[in-house]
Design a protein around this motif. Sequence first.
Motif, PDB file in Angstrom:
ATOM      1  N   GLN A 120       0.823  -1.210   0.000  1.00 45.86           N
ATOM      2  CA  GLN A 120       0.000   0.000   0.000  1.00 45.86           C
ATOM      3  C   GLN A 120       0.857   1.260   0.000  1.00 45.86           C
ATOM      4  O   GLN A 120       0.510   2.260  -0.623  1.00 45.86           O
ATOM      5  N   ASP A 121       1.984   1.227   0.689  1.00 47.85           N
ATOM      6  CA  ASP A 121       2.889   2.368   0.768  1.00 47.85           C
ATOM      7  C   ASP A 121       4.278   1.924   0.328  1.00 47.85           C
ATOM      8  O   ASP A 121       5.027   1.336   1.128  1.00 47.85           O
ATOM      9  N   PRO A 122       4.641   2.141  -0.934  1.00 51.64           N
ATOM     10  CA  PRO A 122       5.962   1.721  -1.412  1.00 51.64           C
ATOM     11  C   PRO A 122       7.072   2.344  -0.581  1.00 51.64           C
ATOM     12  O   PRO A 122       6.986   3.505  -0.184  1.00 51.64           O
ATOM     13  N   PRO A 123       8.120   1.576  -0.251  1.00 54.43           N
ATOM     14  CA  PRO A 123       9.227   2.123   0.531  1.00 54.43           C
ATOM     15  C   PRO A 123       9.954   3.227  -0.219  1.00 54.43           C
ATOM     16  O   PRO A 123      10.121   3.162  -1.436  1.00 54.43           O
ATOM     17  N   ALA A 124      10.358   4.255   0.524  1.00 49.48           N
ATOM     18  CA  ALA A 124      11.101   5.358  -0.080  1.00 49.48           C
ATOM     19  C   ALA A 124      12.490   4.880  -0.484  1.00 49.48           C
ATOM     20  O   ALA A 124      13.132   4.102   0.229  1.00 49.48           O
ATOM     21  N   GLU A 125      12.957   5.358  -1.636  1.00 48.25           N
ATOM     22  CA  GLU A 125      14.268   4.958  -2.136  1.00 48.25           C
ATOM     23  C   GLU A 125      14.936   6.143  -2.804  1.00 48.25           C
ATOM     24  O   GLU A 125      14.280   6.909  -3.531  1.00 48.25           O
ATOM     25  N   ASN A 126      16.225   6.309  -2.527  1.00 50.47           N
ATOM     26  CA  ASN A 126      16.984   7.380  -3.143  1.00 50.47           C
ATOM     27  C   ASN A 126      16.907   7.274  -4.664  1.00 50.47           C
ATOM     28  O   ASN A 126      16.947   6.186  -5.231  1.00 50.47           O
ATOM     29  N   ALA A 127      16.783   8.431  -5.332  1.00 47.14           N
ATOM     30  CA  ALA A 127      16.592   8.436  -6.784  1.00 47.14           C
ATOM     31  C   ALA A 127      17.763   7.779  -7.506  1.00 47.14           C
ATOM     32  O   ALA A 127      17.566   7.014  -8.462  1.00 47.14           O
ATOM     33  N   VAL A 128      18.986   8.051  -7.050  1.00 52.09           N
ATOM     34  CA  VAL A 128      20.162   7.453  -7.696  1.00 52.09           C
ATOM     35  C   VAL A 128      20.184   5.947  -7.464  1.00 52.09           C
ATOM     36  O   VAL A 128      20.435   5.154  -8.380  1.00 52.09           O
ATOM     37  N   THR A 129      19.875   5.537  -6.228  1.00 48.77           N
ATOM     38  CA  THR A 129      19.840   4.109  -5.917  1.00 48.77           C
ATOM     39  C   THR A 129      18.776   3.390  -6.737  1.00 48.77           C
ATOM     40  O   THR A 129      18.995   2.290  -7.243  1.00 48.77           O
ATOM     41  N   ALA A 130      17.622   4.029  -6.870  1.00 47.07           N
ATOM     42  CA  ALA A 130      16.543   3.429  -7.655  1.00 47.07           C
ATOM     43  C   ALA A 130      16.944   3.274  -9.115  1.00 47.07           C
ATOM     44  O   ALA A 130      16.626   2.261  -9.752  1.00 47.07           O
TER      45      ALA A 130
END
Length: 275
Positions: A120-130
């Motif tokens: 329901q709430d996707p985990p936050a991830e750094n843009a570069v890491t993603a």
Amino acid sequence: MDTDVQLPERDRSPDPVPGEGRGSRSSRFPRPARLLARAGRWLVGGGPLRRAGVLLACCLVCVLLVSSYVVQPFVIPSGSMENTLRVGDRVLVNKLAYRFGGEPRRGDVVVFDGTGSFVQDPPAENAVTALVRKAASSVGLMQPAPTDYVKRVVGVGGDRVVCCDRRGRLAVNGRTVTEDYLFPGDTASRVPFHVVVPEGHLWVMGDHRSASSDSRDHLGEPGGGMVPVDRVVGRADWIGWPFGRWTSLGRPDAFDGVPDPRPGAAHGGGPRGAP
């Protein structure tokens, strides 16, 4: 009229004086043929290292394009699909399987984005890491995003899925299903359930039922554990790595005798506990 004013003498030289304001606008920009010629000279004149780098870049672009639109390697991160799929297996996901009007069928092993159904709430991830994860996972070098799942389709839109009978088997549209692909010692489910799959959705389960977090675990959440068909990434058709497990993932015959759902069955009720 002032007759004493003399007009400036016109330049009689055949060649124009060079300057920023001289020449047509089109002459300031190189033509496509000129650009191609320059690119060719740049490649030829750069030596073997430059040519090898360009070749490597072209290969990488081709791999990314194929992975994005045709076939993508997918690393199996857990044992929820054992023994069909094991931790560390690389499966090849056919992204064209449902691209041209095809629909997932019972028994298909599919990869899907669980956002909105399993997560329901996707985990936050750094843009570069993603970005790094997406690029590496697209060629099977890293595990997929935490919102990506691989499960087996048990019910499609309109199906009524009930579990379980006295022998621990589930039934789809009133027909008992013998699932030979289950992990040895597992039953269809230790938790009873009775669901009707809405149109455009799927009911999915892992082959290692006692170690799988699947549609059953989200019955009380928004969506009731049903996966929208448009969230399906593709169908897992082959195990590509390790070589010792190189094989195709055919659709089992367990669901061959299941009848089609009755018209309007998908509107006859929602998920609920088995009676």
